[in-house]
Design a protein around this motif. Structure first.
Motif, PDB file in Angstrom:
ATOM      1  N   TYR A  84      14.630  -7.449 -85.906  1.00  0.00           N
ATOM      2  CA  TYR A  84      14.879  -6.334 -85.090  1.00  0.00           C
ATOM      3  C   TYR A  84      14.471  -4.820 -85.943  1.00  0.00           C
ATOM      4  O   TYR A  84      13.923  -4.059 -85.125  1.00  0.00           O
ATOM      5  CB  TYR A  84      16.270  -6.082 -85.777  1.00  0.00           C
ATOM      6  N   THR A  85      14.321  -5.138 -87.039  1.00  0.00           N
ATOM      7  CA  THR A  85      13.662  -3.684 -88.020  1.00  0.00           C
ATOM      8  C   THR A  85      11.996  -3.170 -87.053  1.00  0.00           C
ATOM      9  O   THR A  85      11.054  -2.965 -86.732  1.00  0.00           O
ATOM     10  CB  THR A  85      13.330  -3.269 -89.082  1.00  0.00           C
ATOM     11  N   ASP A  86      11.338  -4.806 -87.032  1.00  0.00           N
ATOM     12  CA  ASP A  86       9.933  -5.020 -87.093  1.00  0.00           C
ATOM     13  C   ASP A  86       9.562  -4.533 -85.424  1.00  0.00           C
ATOM     14  O   ASP A  86       8.530  -3.763 -84.757  1.00  0.00           O
ATOM     15  CB  ASP A  86       9.855  -6.761 -87.066  1.00  0.00           C
ATOM     16  N   ASN A  87      10.780  -4.827 -84.731  1.00  0.00           N
ATOM     17  CA  ASN A  87      10.717  -5.322 -82.945  1.00  0.00           C
ATOM     18  C   ASN A  87      10.723  -3.159 -82.551  1.00  0.00           C
ATOM     19  O   ASN A  87      10.129  -2.990 -82.126  1.00  0.00           O
ATOM     20  CB  ASN A  87      12.112  -5.659 -82.243  1.00  0.00           C
ATOM     21  N   ASN A  88      12.221  -2.535 -83.271  1.00  0.00           N
ATOM     22  CA  ASN A  88      12.261  -1.343 -83.343  1.00  0.00           C
ATOM     23  C   ASN A  88      10.738  -0.131 -83.647  1.00  0.00           C
ATOM     24  O   ASN A  88      10.383   0.419 -82.952  1.00  0.00           O
ATOM     25  CB  ASN A  88      13.326  -0.776 -84.321  1.00  0.00           C
ATOM     26  N   ILE A  89       9.942  -1.140 -85.141  1.00  0.00           N
ATOM     27  CA  ILE A  89       8.553  -0.593 -85.212  1.00  0.00           C
ATOM     28  C   ILE A  89       7.528  -0.548 -84.102  1.00  0.00           C
ATOM     29  O   ILE A  89       7.103   0.658 -83.816  1.00  0.00           O
ATOM     30  CB  ILE A  89       8.207  -0.678 -86.587  1.00  0.00           C
ATOM     31  N   TYR A  90       7.517  -1.865 -82.995  1.00  0.00           N
ATOM     32  CA  TYR A  90       6.676  -1.517 -82.113  1.00  0.00           C
ATOM     33  C   TYR A  90       7.305  -1.055 -80.834  1.00  0.00           C
ATOM     34  O   TYR A  90       6.414  -0.120 -80.316  1.00  0.00           O
ATOM     35  CB  TYR A  90       6.781  -3.268 -81.805  1.00  0.00           C
ATOM     36  N   ILE A  91       8.566  -0.620 -80.842  1.00  0.00           N
ATOM     37  CA  ILE A  91       8.901   0.041 -79.550  1.00  0.00           C
ATOM     38  C   ILE A  91       8.748   1.745 -79.492  1.00  0.00           C
ATOM     39  O   ILE A  91       7.827   2.203 -78.363  1.00  0.00           O
ATOM     40  CB  ILE A  91      10.844  -0.175 -79.429  1.00  0.00           C
ATOM     41  N   VAL A  92       9.253   2.286 -80.902  1.00  0.00           N
ATOM     42  CA  VAL A  92       8.829   3.667 -81.077  1.00  0.00           C
ATOM     43  C   VAL A  92       7.433   3.119 -81.274  1.00  0.00           C
ATOM     44  O   VAL A  92       6.718   4.445 -80.943  1.00  0.00           O
ATOM     45  CB  VAL A  92       9.496   3.898 -82.445  1.00  0.00           C
TER      46      VAL A  92
END
Length: 141
Positions: A84-92
């Protein structure tokens, strides 16, 4: 001391006499009372252990299974959190790149609009001047 010796000492202590006639009991020295107390504690501890040990042995594998399941769930949750955090970092990061791209595009469009505005203003002024010159020619003739 062995348990048999302790059991023999406990037999010397008559619990009913203690409950009913505390005054009629023979007076014992503090060392005898201490030895009797230790013996009683030893026997009671052993008996409690004999009663609870089989149940504890039955519960032990279940407890191990429960702990292993808890650990598995913890690892799963940690992995999901990382995703979740890795995906959010990618999205941001992706969003920030798009913001940068569209900001540059917006600045170009704004400059183009300002240029068009200046050109249209100059064309209007030129049209006004041409109209005045045409009116002056018509008025002279």
């Amino acid at each position: 001391m062995e348990t048999q010796e302790i059991a023999d000492k406990i037999k010397d202590i008559n619990i009913e006499d203690i409950k009913n006639n505390k005054e009629n009991l023979p007076k014992k020295s503090k060392t005898e009372q201490s030895e009797n107390s230790e013996a009683l504690a030893q026997i009671l501890g052993t008996e409690i252990l004999n009663i609870t040990y089989p149940r504890l042995m039955k519960v032990k594998p279940q407890l191990k299974e429960l702990i292993s399941k808890q650990n598995k769930i913890y690892l799963d949750i940690s992995a999901e959190k990382f995703k979740y955090t890795d995906n959010n970092i990618y999205i941001v990061e992706n969003l920030m790149e798009r913001v940068k791209f569209y900001r540059e595009k917006l600045i170009k469009i704004r400059r183009a609009m300002i240029d068009i505005h200046h050109k249209s203003r100059s064309l209007k002024n030129r049209a006004i001047n041409l109209r005045k010159q045409a009116e002056n020619k018509v008025n002279k003739n």
